[in-house]
Design a protein around this motif. Sequence first.
Motif, PDB file in Angstrom:
ATOM      1  N   LYS A 128      47.207  42.410  40.148  1.00  0.00           N
ATOM      2  CA  LYS A 128      46.074  42.428  39.227  1.00  0.00           C
ATOM      3  C   LYS A 128      45.411  43.798  39.174  1.00  0.00           C
ATOM      4  O   LYS A 128      44.968  44.243  38.115  1.00  0.00           O
ATOM      5  CB  LYS A 128      45.053  41.378  39.649  1.00  0.00           C
ATOM      6  N   LYS A 129      45.350  44.486  40.310  1.00  0.00           N
ATOM      7  CA  LYS A 129      44.647  45.765  40.374  1.00  0.00           C
ATOM      8  C   LYS A 129      45.486  46.926  39.855  1.00  0.00           C
ATOM      9  O   LYS A 129      44.949  47.953  39.465  1.00  0.00           O
ATOM     10  CB  LYS A 129      44.230  46.047  41.821  1.00  0.00           C
ATOM     11  N   ARG A 130      46.789  46.782  39.878  1.00  0.00           N
ATOM     12  CA  ARG A 130      47.678  47.884  39.488  1.00  0.00           C
ATOM     13  C   ARG A 130      47.446  48.286  38.031  1.00  0.00           C
ATOM     14  O   ARG A 130      47.305  47.447  37.146  1.00  0.00           O
ATOM     15  CB  ARG A 130      49.137  47.462  39.686  1.00  0.00           C
ATOM     16  N   LYS A 131      47.420  49.583  37.775  1.00  0.00           N
ATOM     17  CA  LYS A 131      47.175  50.098  36.430  1.00  0.00           C
ATOM     18  C   LYS A 131      48.465  50.464  35.698  1.00  0.00           C
ATOM     19  O   LYS A 131      48.563  50.308  34.488  1.00  0.00           O
ATOM     20  CB  LYS A 131      46.262  51.332  36.496  1.00  0.00           C
ATOM     21  N   LYS A 132      49.445  50.956  36.442  1.00  0.00           N
ATOM     22  CA  LYS A 132      50.696  51.387  35.822  1.00  0.00           C
ATOM     23  C   LYS A 132      51.792  50.348  36.088  1.00  0.00           C
ATOM     24  O   LYS A 132      51.835  49.744  37.154  1.00  0.00           O
ATOM     25  CB  LYS A 132      51.127  52.749  36.376  1.00  0.00           C
ATOM     26  N   VAL A 133      52.670  50.195  35.118  1.00  0.00           N
ATOM     27  CA  VAL A 133      53.771  49.244  35.294  1.00  0.00           C
ATOM     28  C   VAL A 133      54.787  49.803  36.288  1.00  0.00           C
ATOM     29  O   VAL A 133      55.042  51.014  36.319  1.00  0.00           O
ATOM     30  CB  VAL A 133      54.474  48.927  33.954  1.00  0.00           C
ATOM     31  N   THR A 134      55.366  48.934  37.075  1.00  0.00           N
ATOM     32  CA  THR A 134      56.424  49.329  37.995  1.00  0.00           C
ATOM     33  C   THR A 134      57.761  49.284  37.268  1.00  0.00           C
ATOM     34  O   THR A 134      57.862  48.764  36.148  1.00  0.00           O
ATOM     35  CB  THR A 134      56.468  48.391  39.204  1.00  0.00           C
ATOM     36  N   ASN A 135      58.797  49.802  37.906  1.00  0.00           N
ATOM     37  CA  ASN A 135      60.136  49.753  37.305  1.00  0.00           C
ATOM     38  C   ASN A 135      60.584  48.315  37.076  1.00  0.00           C
ATOM     39  O   ASN A 135      61.186  47.991  36.047  1.00  0.00           O
ATOM     40  CB  ASN A 135      61.139  50.486  38.188  1.00  0.00           C
TER      41      ASN A 135
END
Length: 272
Positions: free
Chosen positions: A122-129
Amino acid sequence: MEYKKIRGNRHYVYDSKEEFMQHMAHLEGTRYTDKKIVDNWRDGAEGDWVLSDDDRVVQLLKVAALNHPNDRKNYKWAKNYVRTIVGTFVNNEKTFMDTDFDQHPNRYTFSKKIKYTSKRVKKRKKVTNNEKIFATNVVSGMGPVKAYIDAFQTVTDENKARKKALVLLKQERVMQEIEKSVLDVAKELGVDHRYILNRLKTLADDSEDDNIILQSTKELGKIIGTSTNTVKQRDVGVFGMFQGFSPEQLSDAKGEVLPDAPKELVLNSSKE
């Protein structure tokens, strides 16, 4: 000895080999010897009872290959990883396997600091691979469950994958990645706003079917904002990405982040 429960089953940590043998003999009515204990936990197989580096006896609940596709070179030195009722440990000569529950708030991670890894979703701003692969799968027409399983390859249970996929589809960064992928595909096909408006206008002007004229006019009204129904319905999603979810599931997922482990996995620790 100590224990914690997973799905109602007790998993013990014994203070010594003697305590292990006595308790096992009591539980199963057989005589256990220290031959049942693997002295070097690094050589243990899944299900084995091993001696930890702090000289306690614990069972290896999981032994699996360490697959970290984005950082393989830093994990070549690791034989695999093991999980006990206490925590998860990289299998190499430098790792110290302890049995201190207080040092492992989340047994499903290598970290001693992270309690619930799912909060980062939820906190992550950038998408991961992996999230990019998930978004691409969704846009290509793959259902959300299969899209998640293919992208992350850590979950095979469809019910769990469905819950995790639904959580991802509620994250703004993932939705933006999906919409970006859709726009990229549309651009390759020559589909843009002008194309859509032109096709709808042609149907509204030239169709001989009154229903088609009415529906085309309504769609044009929604697009340019003259229709009363101007709320963007993201729950419908691109290519039906929310298909397969009940309204209750969609409602429950709003504002929530799925825990990595069910609640019943995190129960009180008892001491005997």
